[in-house]
Write an enzyme that holds these catalytic residues in place. Structure first.
Site, PDB file in Angstrom:
ATOM      1  N   ASP A 163       0.781  -1.503   0.019  1.00 41.19           N
ATOM      2  CA  ASP A 163       0.113  -0.077  -0.112  1.00 41.19           C
ATOM      3  C   ASP A 163       0.709   1.310   0.008  1.00 41.19           C
ATOM      4  O   ASP A 163       1.367   1.515   1.056  1.00 41.19           O
ATOM      5  CB  ASP A 163      -0.990  -0.097   1.360  1.00 41.19           C
ATOM      6  CG  ASP A 163      -1.778   1.274   1.339  1.00 41.19           C
ATOM      7  OD1 ASP A 163      -1.720   1.951   0.515  1.00 41.19           O
ATOM      8  OD2 ASP A 163      -2.350   1.423   2.185  1.00 41.19           O
TER       9      ASP A 163
ATOM     10  N   GLU B   4      31.885   9.255   4.610  1.00 41.66           N
ATOM     11  CA  GLU B   4      32.615   9.144   5.873  1.00 41.66           C
ATOM     12  C   GLU B   4      31.456   9.516   6.986  1.00 41.66           C
ATOM     13  O   GLU B   4      31.304  10.778   7.106  1.00 41.66           O
ATOM     14  CB  GLU B   4      33.586  10.196   6.044  1.00 41.66           C
ATOM     15  CG  GLU B   4      34.662   9.850   5.070  1.00 41.66           C
ATOM     16  CD  GLU B   4      35.853  10.919   5.001  1.00 41.66           C
ATOM     17  OE1 GLU B   4      35.985  11.831   6.125  1.00 41.66           O
ATOM     18  OE2 GLU B   4      36.510  11.165   4.012  1.00 41.66           O
TER      19      GLU B   4
ATOM     20  N   GLU C 220      29.373  10.127  10.379  1.00 41.00           N
ATOM     21  CA  GLU C 220      29.758  10.249  11.878  1.00 41.00           C
ATOM     22  C   GLU C 220      28.460   9.846  12.633  1.00 41.00           C
ATOM     23  O   GLU C 220      27.449  10.339  11.967  1.00 41.00           O
ATOM     24  CB  GLU C 220      30.379  11.689  12.019  1.00 41.00           C
ATOM     25  CG  GLU C 220      31.849  11.749  11.348  1.00 41.00           C
ATOM     26  CD  GLU C 220      32.345  13.424  11.592  1.00 41.00           C
ATOM     27  OE1 GLU C 220      33.246  13.606  11.372  1.00 41.00           O
ATOM     28  OE2 GLU C 220      31.299  14.308  11.601  1.00 41.00           O
TER      29      GLU C 220
ATOM     30  N   GLU D 144      35.702  10.397  17.384  1.00 41.67           N
ATOM     31  CA  GLU D 144      35.632  11.709  16.769  1.00 41.67           C
ATOM     32  C   GLU D 144      35.847  12.862  17.793  1.00 41.67           C
ATOM     33  O   GLU D 144      36.090  12.409  18.865  1.00 41.67           O
ATOM     34  CB  GLU D 144      34.469  11.975  15.844  1.00 41.67           C
ATOM     35  CG  GLU D 144      34.448  11.702  14.553  1.00 41.67           C
ATOM     36  CD  GLU D 144      35.616  12.630  13.791  1.00 41.67           C
ATOM     37  OE1 GLU D 144      35.610  13.871  14.451  1.00 41.67           O
ATOM     38  OE2 GLU D 144      36.019  12.375  12.671  1.00 41.67           O
TER      39      GLU D 144
ATOM     40  N   GLU E 251      33.433   7.603  14.241  1.00 41.77           N
ATOM     41  CA  GLU E 251      33.262   7.732  12.823  1.00 41.77           C
ATOM     42  C   GLU E 251      33.469   6.136  12.157  1.00 41.77           C
ATOM     43  O   GLU E 251      34.589   5.594  12.701  1.00 41.77           O
ATOM     44  CB  GLU E 251      34.293   8.674  12.020  1.00 41.77           C
ATOM     45  CG  GLU E 251      34.063   8.688  10.854  1.00 41.77           C
ATOM     46  CD  GLU E 251      34.960   9.892  10.157  1.00 41.77           C
ATOM     47  OE1 GLU E 251      35.647   9.500   9.035  1.00 41.77           O
ATOM     48  OE2 GLU E 251      34.902  11.004  10.448  1.00 41.77           O
TER      49      GLU E 251
ATOM     50  N   HIS F 132      30.972  13.645   5.240  1.00 35.88           N
ATOM     51  CA  HIS F 132      31.956  13.890   4.168  1.00 35.88           C
ATOM     52  C   HIS F 132      31.702  12.804   2.959  1.00 35.88           C
ATOM     53  O   HIS F 132      31.708  11.722   3.077  1.00 35.88           O
ATOM     54  CB  HIS F 132      33.299  14.147   4.402  1.00 35.88           C
ATOM     55  CG  HIS F 132      33.706  15.226   5.611  1.00 35.88           C
ATOM     56  ND1 HIS F 132      34.797  15.028   6.241  1.00 35.88           N
ATOM     57  CD2 HIS F 132      32.668  15.992   6.099  1.00 35.88           C
ATOM     58  CE1 HIS F 132      34.590  15.974   7.096  1.00 35.88           C
ATOM     59  NE2 HIS F 132      33.644  16.530   6.908  1.00 35.88           N
TER      60      HIS F 132
ATOM     61  N   ARG G 246      41.128  22.153   5.556  1.00 37.28           N
ATOM     62  CA  ARG G 246      39.747  21.579   5.528  1.00 37.28           C
ATOM     63  C   ARG G 246      38.534  22.654   5.580  1.00 37.28           C
ATOM     64  O   ARG G 246      37.490  22.456   6.189  1.00 37.28           O
ATOM     65  CB  ARG G 246      39.947  20.725   6.443  1.00 37.28           C
ATOM     66  CG  ARG G 246      40.795  19.445   6.294  1.00 37.28           C
ATOM     67  CD  ARG G 246      41.054  18.426   7.451  1.00 37.28           C
ATOM     68  NE  ARG G 246      42.022  17.477   6.939  1.00 37.28           N
ATOM     69  CZ  ARG G 246      41.761  16.202   6.702  1.00 37.28           C
ATOM     70  NH1 ARG G 246      40.538  15.779   6.657  1.00 37.28           N
ATOM     71  NH2 ARG G 246      42.711  15.369   6.445  1.00 37.28           N
TER      72      ARG G 246
ATOM     73  N   GLU H 231      36.110  16.061  -2.495  1.00 38.48           N
ATOM     74  CA  GLU H 231      35.399  15.520  -1.239  1.00 38.48           C
ATOM     75  C   GLU H 231      34.387  16.738  -0.773  1.00 38.48           C
ATOM     76  O   GLU H 231      34.814  17.924  -0.615  1.00 38.48           O
ATOM     77  CB  GLU H 231      36.181  15.404   0.039  1.00 38.48           C
ATOM     78  CG  GLU H 231      35.794  15.142   1.342  1.00 38.48           C
ATOM     79  CD  GLU H 231      36.776  15.315   2.432  1.00 38.48           C
ATOM     80  OE1 GLU H 231      36.430  14.944   3.598  1.00 38.48           O
ATOM     81  OE2 GLU H 231      37.995  15.579   2.197  1.00 38.48           O
TER      82      GLU H 231
ATOM     83  N   ARG I 145      32.102  18.388   1.892  1.00 38.04           N
ATOM     84  CA  ARG I 145      32.096  18.314   3.206  1.00 38.04           C
ATOM     85  C   ARG I 145      30.959  18.683   3.923  1.00 38.04           C
ATOM     86  O   ARG I 145      30.899  18.629   5.064  1.00 38.04           O
ATOM     87  CB  ARG I 145      33.373  19.019   3.794  1.00 38.04           C
ATOM     88  CG  ARG I 145      34.725  18.495   3.089  1.00 38.04           C
ATOM     89  CD  ARG I 145      35.827  19.465   3.594  1.00 38.04           C
ATOM     90  NE  ARG I 145      35.937  19.568   4.987  1.00 38.04           N
ATOM     91  CZ  ARG I 145      36.524  18.804   5.724  1.00 38.04           C
ATOM     92  NH1 ARG I 145      37.062  17.413   5.395  1.00 38.04           N
ATOM     93  NH2 ARG I 145      36.889  19.074   6.960  1.00 38.04           N
TER      94      ARG I 145
END
Length: 440
Positions: free
Chosen positions: A50, A128, A130, A185, A192, A241, A312, A329, A331
């Site tokens: 359904d 990645e 977390e 972390e 992580e 990430h 970063r 990457e 982030r």
């Protein structure tokens, strides 16, 4: 795997029940359990459900929908007893007339991957994820009390979640995951676990399975695992990430040994596409009111629309490895997103960059968090939306990301998120009580 392979393996491993799994538009896993006697019927695409009972699917007068299991996703849950074991199959949703359902997130990702294939590309993704582990109270209700006071890369006995994390890793490995890293972390109670990249569809399947396994194993240790982006004020939130690359056959299309930074023009255009559409993309990669409590300066979460091969602080980083490991990457995504929709939207943005040759701005190798507003303006560095409402205003004007979602999913999500934001907006929160109750 084909139908006969699945049936044979299920019988060989003593499977009694099979969970046919899929996600709703919000990325919440749903399933229906069948016995092994019904497995052949399911693999022949004959099982109905359904659809009107799943948010964003169909109306009650057109509720019949079909589950189409993907045989390649068959896996046995290792924490169940071998005798009378339980397995799962991920499913696509189809209409009664045999056409793919436009509101199926998995179908949506497959549609975008098909467009990439027309250009000669396959997408590889390495996430990645977390998450936090919190204690349960005496009645089994999750609290915000962490199980440890450890920090980045700490070990037991400081990291009291190490035992739970170890069992999570072993369980995932038994289910076919190749785990590359697992660690504590930055924030207390935060962890992580990273698994090896794969093609985008397989990775999206693994993300929803990963979250299910983490929460199941955590509960067995008397803990609650949450992928909520920012459960606790004043400490780091949880991100996802997302490492992305495009391949042509067995060759990484982002690698050029003779290019600047050994990146190909396609890699630069892909970065340009992600940056151009980043503000609208946030509505999909950061889909909750709470997501924007994480996306603030000072807690390692990216806020500014820039890229770099070194630091970063920007939205996009280029990890150092080259050759087949060359990747972009992104982030800002967080683990509350629907991975099928998030990867479809990211791919659509990147492909738009390639097709329309969108050059990114120059790389920013400075710590953006330490720049003044004047410096950011001089460099033309914008920022992500500051709220879910702002993100959806951006999405409403972005035909590329809306096109990746399709009209059905976009309209249903916009409706749901408008209600979510309005519900948040009209509530009186504890901060207001603390700030104003005795002041006025």
């Amino acid at each position: 795997m084909n139908k006969n392979d699945v049936i044979a393996e299920a019988r060989e491993k003593g499977v009694k029940f099979i969970r046919l799994q899929f996600t709703d538009l919000l990325g919440v896993m749903k399933n229906v359990a069948i016995t092994i006697d019904q497995l052949e019927k399911a693999l022949d695409n004959e099982l109905m459900f359904d659809g009107s009972s799943i948010y964003g699917f169909t109306r009650i007068e057109e509720s019949d929908m079909y589950l189409r299991p993907d045989p390649n996703t068959f896996v046995v849950f290792p924490w169940r007893p071998r005798d009378g074991g339980v397995a799962r199959l991920m499913c696509d949703i189809y209409n009664p007339d045999g056409t793919p359902f436009d509101g199926c997130p998995r179908v949506t990702l497959k549609r975008t991957l098909a467009k990439a294939a027309e250009l000669g590309y396959t997408m590889q993704v390495g996430p990645e994820l977390e998450f936090f582990l919190f204690r349960l109270d005496e009645e089994g209700v999750p609290t915000l009390t962490t199980h440890d006071n450890a920090g980045y890369f700490d070990l037991s006995p400081v990291d009291l979640g190490e035992q739970a994390r170890r069992e999570i890793v072993l369980t995932l490995e038994q289910m076919g995951f190749e785990i590359e890293a697992s660690h504590h972390e930055v924030a207390p109670g935060q962890h992580e676990i990273d698994f090896k990249y794969s093609d985008a569809l397989d990775t999206a399947d693994k993300i929803v399975t990963f979250k299910f396994v983490v929460r199941t194993i955590a509960q067995r240790h008397g803990l609650h695992a949450t992928f909520m982006p920012k459960p606790v004020f004043g400490i780091n939130g949880s991100g996802m990430h997302t490492n992305q690359s495009l391949f042509k056959g067995d060759t990484n299309a982002f690698f050029d040994p003779d290019g600047p930074m050994q990146l190909s023009k396609e890699a630069y255009y892909y970065i340009g596409g992600l940056l151009k559409h980043a503000r609208a993309l946030a509505a999909v990669t950061n889909p909750t009111v709470n997501s924007y409590k994480r996306l603030v300066p000072g807690y390692e979460a990216p806020v500014y629309l820039a890229w770099s091969g070194r630091n970063r602080s920007p939205l996009i980083r280029i990890p150092a490895k080259r050759g087949s490991s060359t990747r972009v990457e992104l982030r800002n995504p967080d683990p509350s997103c629907n991975p099928y929709l998030a990867l479809a939207a990211c791919l659509a943005a990147g492909l738009d960059g390639i097709v329309n040759k969108i050059d990114p701005p120059p790389a920013c190798d400075r710590n953006i968090y330490h720049m003044t507003g004047t410096e950011l303006n001089e460099l033309g560095i914008g920022s992500l939306p500051g709220s879910l409402e702002e993100a959806y205003a951006e999405l409403a004007q972005n035909e590329v990301i809306k096109g990746a979602l399709g009209p059905h999913i976009y309209e249903k999500l916009a409706e749901a998120k408008a209600k979510e934001y309005d519900s948040y907006r009209v509530r009186v929160h504890q901060w207001e009580i603390d700030q104003y109750l005795t002041m006025f």
